[in-house]
Design a protein around this motif. Structure first.
Motif, PDB file in Angstrom:
ATOM      1  N   TRP A 294       0.832  -1.212   0.000  1.00 36.30           N
ATOM      2  CA  TRP A 294       0.000   0.000   0.000  1.00 36.30           C
ATOM      3  C   TRP A 294       0.858   1.250   0.000  1.00 36.30           C
ATOM      4  N   LEU A 295       1.876   1.249   0.876  1.00 38.46           N
ATOM      5  CA  LEU A 295       2.748   2.438   0.955  1.00 38.46           C
ATOM      6  C   LEU A 295       3.441   2.699  -0.374  1.00 38.46           C
ATOM      7  N   ALA A 296       3.924   1.607  -0.987  1.00 40.02           N
ATOM      8  CA  ALA A 296       4.618   1.772  -2.282  1.00 40.02           C
ATOM      9  C   ALA A 296       3.663   2.318  -3.340  1.00 40.02           C
ATOM     10  N   LEU A 297       2.443   1.821  -3.336  1.00 41.19           N
ATOM     11  CA  LEU A 297       1.451   2.281  -4.325  1.00 41.19           C
ATOM     12  C   LEU A 297       1.087   3.747  -4.095  1.00 41.19           C
ATOM     13  N   LEU A 298       0.806   4.083  -2.843  1.00 38.66           N
ATOM     14  CA  LEU A 298       0.424   5.473  -2.534  1.00 38.66           C
ATOM     15  C   LEU A 298       1.571   6.439  -2.799  1.00 38.66           C
ATOM     16  N   ALA A 299       2.786   6.038  -2.410  1.00 36.29           N
ATOM     17  CA  ALA A 299       3.954   6.915  -2.626  1.00 36.29           C
ATOM     18  C   ALA A 299       4.172   7.135  -4.115  1.00 36.29           C
ATOM     19  N   SER A 300       4.071   6.057  -4.886  1.00 40.55           N
ATOM     20  CA  SER A 300       4.276   6.160  -6.333  1.00 40.55           C
ATOM     21  C   SER A 300       3.208   7.071  -6.954  1.00 40.55           C
ATOM     22  N   PHE A 301       1.973   6.919  -6.503  1.00 38.76           N
ATOM     23  CA  PHE A 301       0.862   7.719  -7.038  1.00 38.76           C
ATOM     24  C   PHE A 301       1.075   9.206  -6.738  1.00 38.76           C
ATOM     25  N   CYS A 302       1.491   9.486  -5.484  1.00 37.64           N
ATOM     26  CA  CYS A 302       1.721  10.899  -5.085  1.00 37.64           C
ATOM     27  C   CYS A 302       2.826  11.540  -5.913  1.00 37.64           C
ATOM     28  N   VAL A 303       3.964  10.842  -5.995  1.00 37.98           N
ATOM     29  CA  VAL A 303       5.120  11.411  -6.707  1.00 37.98           C
ATOM     30  C   VAL A 303       4.781  11.585  -8.192  1.00 37.98           C
ATOM     31  N   LYS A 304       4.096  10.593  -8.736  1.00 39.60           N
ATOM     32  CA  LYS A 304       3.717  10.667 -10.160  1.00 39.60           C
ATOM     33  C   LYS A 304       2.811  11.876 -10.406  1.00 39.60           C
ATOM     34  N   MET A 305       1.880  12.101  -9.484  1.00 40.66           N
ATOM     35  CA  MET A 305       0.936  13.209  -9.651  1.00 40.66           C
ATOM     36  C   MET A 305       1.663  14.563  -9.591  1.00 40.66           C
ATOM     37  N   VAL A 306       2.584  14.691  -8.645  1.00 45.50           N
ATOM     38  CA  VAL A 306       3.323  15.961  -8.521  1.00 45.50           C
ATOM     39  C   VAL A 306       4.207  16.173  -9.752  1.00 45.50           C
ATOM     40  N   ASN A 307       4.931  15.115 -10.154  1.00 47.96           N
ATOM     41  CA  ASN A 307       5.823  15.259 -11.312  1.00 47.96           C
ATOM     42  C   ASN A 307       5.040  15.551 -12.589  1.00 47.96           C
ATOM     43  N   PHE A 308       3.862  14.973 -12.680  1.00 48.51           N
ATOM     44  CA  PHE A 308       3.024  15.211 -13.859  1.00 48.51           C
ATOM     45  C   PHE A 308       2.572  16.674 -13.897  1.00 48.51           C
ATOM     46  N   SER A 309       2.227  17.200 -12.724  1.00 47.73           N
ATOM     47  CA  SER A 309       1.832  18.611 -12.646  1.00 47.73           C
ATOM     48  C   SER A 309       2.995  19.504 -13.063  1.00 47.73           C
ATOM     49  N   VAL A 310       4.189  19.172 -12.581  1.00 47.18           N
ATOM     50  CA  VAL A 310       5.385  19.968 -12.909  1.00 47.18           C
ATOM     51  C   VAL A 310       5.574  19.999 -14.429  1.00 47.18           C
ATOM     52  N   TRP A 311       5.466  18.838 -15.032  1.00 47.29           N
ATOM     53  CA  TRP A 311       5.659  18.743 -16.488  1.00 47.29           C
ATOM     54  C   TRP A 311       4.650  19.623 -17.236  1.00 47.29           C
ATOM     55  N   GLY A 312       3.383  19.484 -16.915  1.00 50.25           N
ATOM     56  CA  GLY A 312       2.341  20.245 -17.610  1.00 50.25           C
ATOM     57  C   GLY A 312       2.427  21.737 -17.336  1.00 50.25           C
ATOM     58  N   HIS A 313       2.699  22.095 -16.095  1.00 54.30           N
ATOM     59  CA  HIS A 313       2.776  23.524 -15.739  1.00 54.30           C
ATOM     60  C   HIS A 313       3.909  24.219 -16.495  1.00 54.30           C
ATOM     61  N   GLY A 314       5.040  23.516 -16.637  1.00 53.79           N
ATOM     62  CA  GLY A 314       6.187  24.108 -17.340  1.00 53.79           C
ATOM     63  C   GLY A 314       5.818  24.459 -18.778  1.00 53.79           C
TER      64      GLY A 314
END
Lengths: 488, 82
Positions: A294-314
């Protein structure tokens, strides 16, 4: 004294009349450009070229359209045109190293589309003019099948696949051009090439949409340009904040041995394994405890979401600096209260692509007598079929390596993902009741509904994995391990 | 009642569902301004099909063409402008 509710981490510069007025003067423009260039240098290695292009666009906004065409092709040239690495090691692959090869292939593809576009406009009532997008996609699929099955000599094989790769990169830009062909704001196709794979970046998904939309959101006065650019600076600042957040999350979740297990002085680390580690710890290996999964899944989901936002915002920040007041690609996804709402907030421009290319055509044509089925079918056509088709065509290297059929077989997990996503969004839209937000309790609106939505997407993200070597049962096996069920 | 009046009445009732009760002008932005969302656009499409017998399947469809009463009337035809 400003209240706590009025606190903003990044000041709303675009609403300060004095700042907006200053940003319209020559010294003000220089300050805006320098500030943006500095921020961009912290975000991307390509900052200098982008900043130079932005400077030209800022001082000569009247010539924005032709300048954008030049900027886009210069950026393509300096970026090595497009990536043909998959062809480099194949017999005849030395062809792609020739300086003229890539520009010629791009020219061929653009000329092909210019001819197609003209034909579509001339034959409005014919089968080509009525369904130009479907026909273009069918043509592209046919080209892939032809290149895969017809035995061709090495050089010709390379040339055909190079055309397929380039056409694939341009495909969804072309469909937007076809969609916009009747809009009154649509510029000449030659001018539209400035929006195909634009210098501000993106992927096969056009950011932000097609030429007619860009015309609508374009800054038309010096004041609008100043506001738009200040919004660009704000978004870039937010991008940099999120980049820091991403670094901190990665340090706290995983630790970072490459940086001496420290990020900005933070040494705390939960030592959570990567999502790939827990996913692959199936048969033959000691499985991780259920809570670690669960922790691995949630951590991966969080980081992916933030990095995805960074990519699109740029990308959007730079398009705003170029004078296009585009909406963000990702906008407060954690506030989504329905499955459909999250999709709209998470990857706006991909959702728009699917809505315009798949949802509307299906909605306007099928099941007109049955409103609920009509809405559900159109949603499934977009979020399911369109989504899967887009990703299948995007992974052209898999198609080249395995062939179209085997690539489709290897794609079966994403097919499952698309069907579940499409069905869920369809049901979400059908079940959604227009109930004013104020009639819902704060707990329901801000906590319970968003949490349910996030848990759904988090679980679904298990199946959104680019690893094509795994089969569906591997993913279901992991899903069961999350609940401490260990199938034999 | 002209077609334009019928359309305006429908749009006004749709806006009321979205919490907007004040009267709107024929050229006021509905979609780009954020007053209506894409689902509301679909309901306008269904209304046009049922009320005026329009079939938009073979036309290029852009939800921003539904941004105001005036722009929607372009689909309906000249009769509504009388």
């Amino acid at each position: 004294m400003p209240s706590q509710a009025a606190f903003r981490l990044i000041p709303a510069l675009d609403t300060y009349p004095k700042v907006v007025a200053l940003a319209q003067t020559i010294p003000g423009k220089i300050v805006v450009l320098v500030v943006y260039a500095f921020g961009l240098s912290l975000h991307t290695g390509n900052w200098l070229l982008i900043s130079m292009i932005l400077a030209v666009l800022t001082f000569f906004p009247r010539y924005r359209a032709p300048l954008l065409v030049c900027a886009t092709f210069i950026a393509l040239y300096l970026g090595g045109w497009l990536n043909f690495d998959i062809l480099a090691n194949i017999e005849g692959g030395e062809l792609i190293g020739r300086a003229w090869f890539k520009p010629v292939v791009i020219l061929v593809v653009l000329l092909f589309f210019a001819g197609y576009y003209r034909l579509v406009k001339e034959k409005k009532g014919g089968w080509l003019g009525k369904r130009p997008i479907r026909n273009l996609i069918l043509f592209y699929l046919g080209l892939i099948c032809l290149a895969s099955t017809v035995p061709l000599p090495g050089t010709l094989w390379i040339a055909v696949w190079a055309v397929v790769i380039v056409l694939g990169n341009y495909l969804w830009y072309f469909t937007y051009a076809l969609l916009d062909r009747q809009a009154k704001e649509t510029p000449h196709l030659g001018v539209q090439t400035g929006h195909f794979l634009p210098f501000w970046g993106g992927s096969n998904v056009p950011f932000p949409k097609g030429a007619a939309y860009l015309r609508r959101i374009e800054a038309k006065t010096p004041e609008q340009l100043a506001v738009c650019q200040l919004k660009g600076i704000k978004l870039l600042a937010w991008t940099l904040v999120l980049t820091l957040v991403s670094g901190m999350l990665e340090q706290i979740f995983y630790g970072n041995p490459e940086r001496g297990d420290s990020f900005m002085g933070i040494t705390l680390s939960m030592g959570i394994p990567s999502f790939n580690s827990v996913l692959h710890s199936g048969a033959g290996q000691t499985p991780y405890p259920w809570y670690m999964n669960w922790l691995a899944l949630l951590a991966s989901f969080c980081v992916k979401m933030v990095n995805f936002s960074v990519w699109g915002h740029g990308i959007i920040a730079t398009s705003r600096m170029a004078g296009y007041n585009a909406l963000r690609n990702t906008y407060k996804p954690l506030q989504a209260t329905t499955i459909a709402d999250f999709w709209n907030r998470y990857y706006y421009y991909f959702k728009e692509l699917l809505v315009e290319n798949f949802f509307y055509p299906a909605f306007l044509r099928y099941f007109k007598k049955s409103p609920r089925l009509r809405l559900f079918f159109a949603t499934l056509a977009a979020a399911g079929f369109g989504n899967v088709l887009f990703h299948y065509l995007r992974d052209i290297d898999v198609i080249i390596t395995l062939g179209p059929w085997q690539a489709l077989v290897a794609f079966h997990v994403y097919l499952f993902y698309g069907i579940v996503l499409g069905t869920a969004i369809g049901l979400s839209q059908l079940l959604e009741k227009k109930r004013p937000a104020e009639q819902q309790s704060w707990l329901t609106r801000r906590v319970m509904k968003p949490t349910a939505v996030i848990v759904f997407y988090c679980l679904l993200s298990i199946f959104d994995n680019p690893d094509r070597s795994m089969v569906l049962s591997d993913y279901f096996s992991f899903l069961l391990r999350l609940f401490n069920i260990h199938p034999e | 009642m002209t077609k334009k009046d019928t359309l305006r009445t429908f749009i006004q009732s749709l806006l009321a569902e979205y919490g907007e009760t004040s009267a709107i002008g024929d050229d006021n932005s509905l979609v780009l301004s954020g007053l209506l969302d894409s689902l509301a656009v679909l309901r306008i499409v269904v209304f046009l099909e049922e009320e005026f017998g329009l079939d938009l399947a073979d036309q290029g469809f852009d939800q921003h063409d539904f941004d105001s009463v005036t722009s929607i009337m372009r689909f309906v035809g000249d009769e509504g402008d009388r």
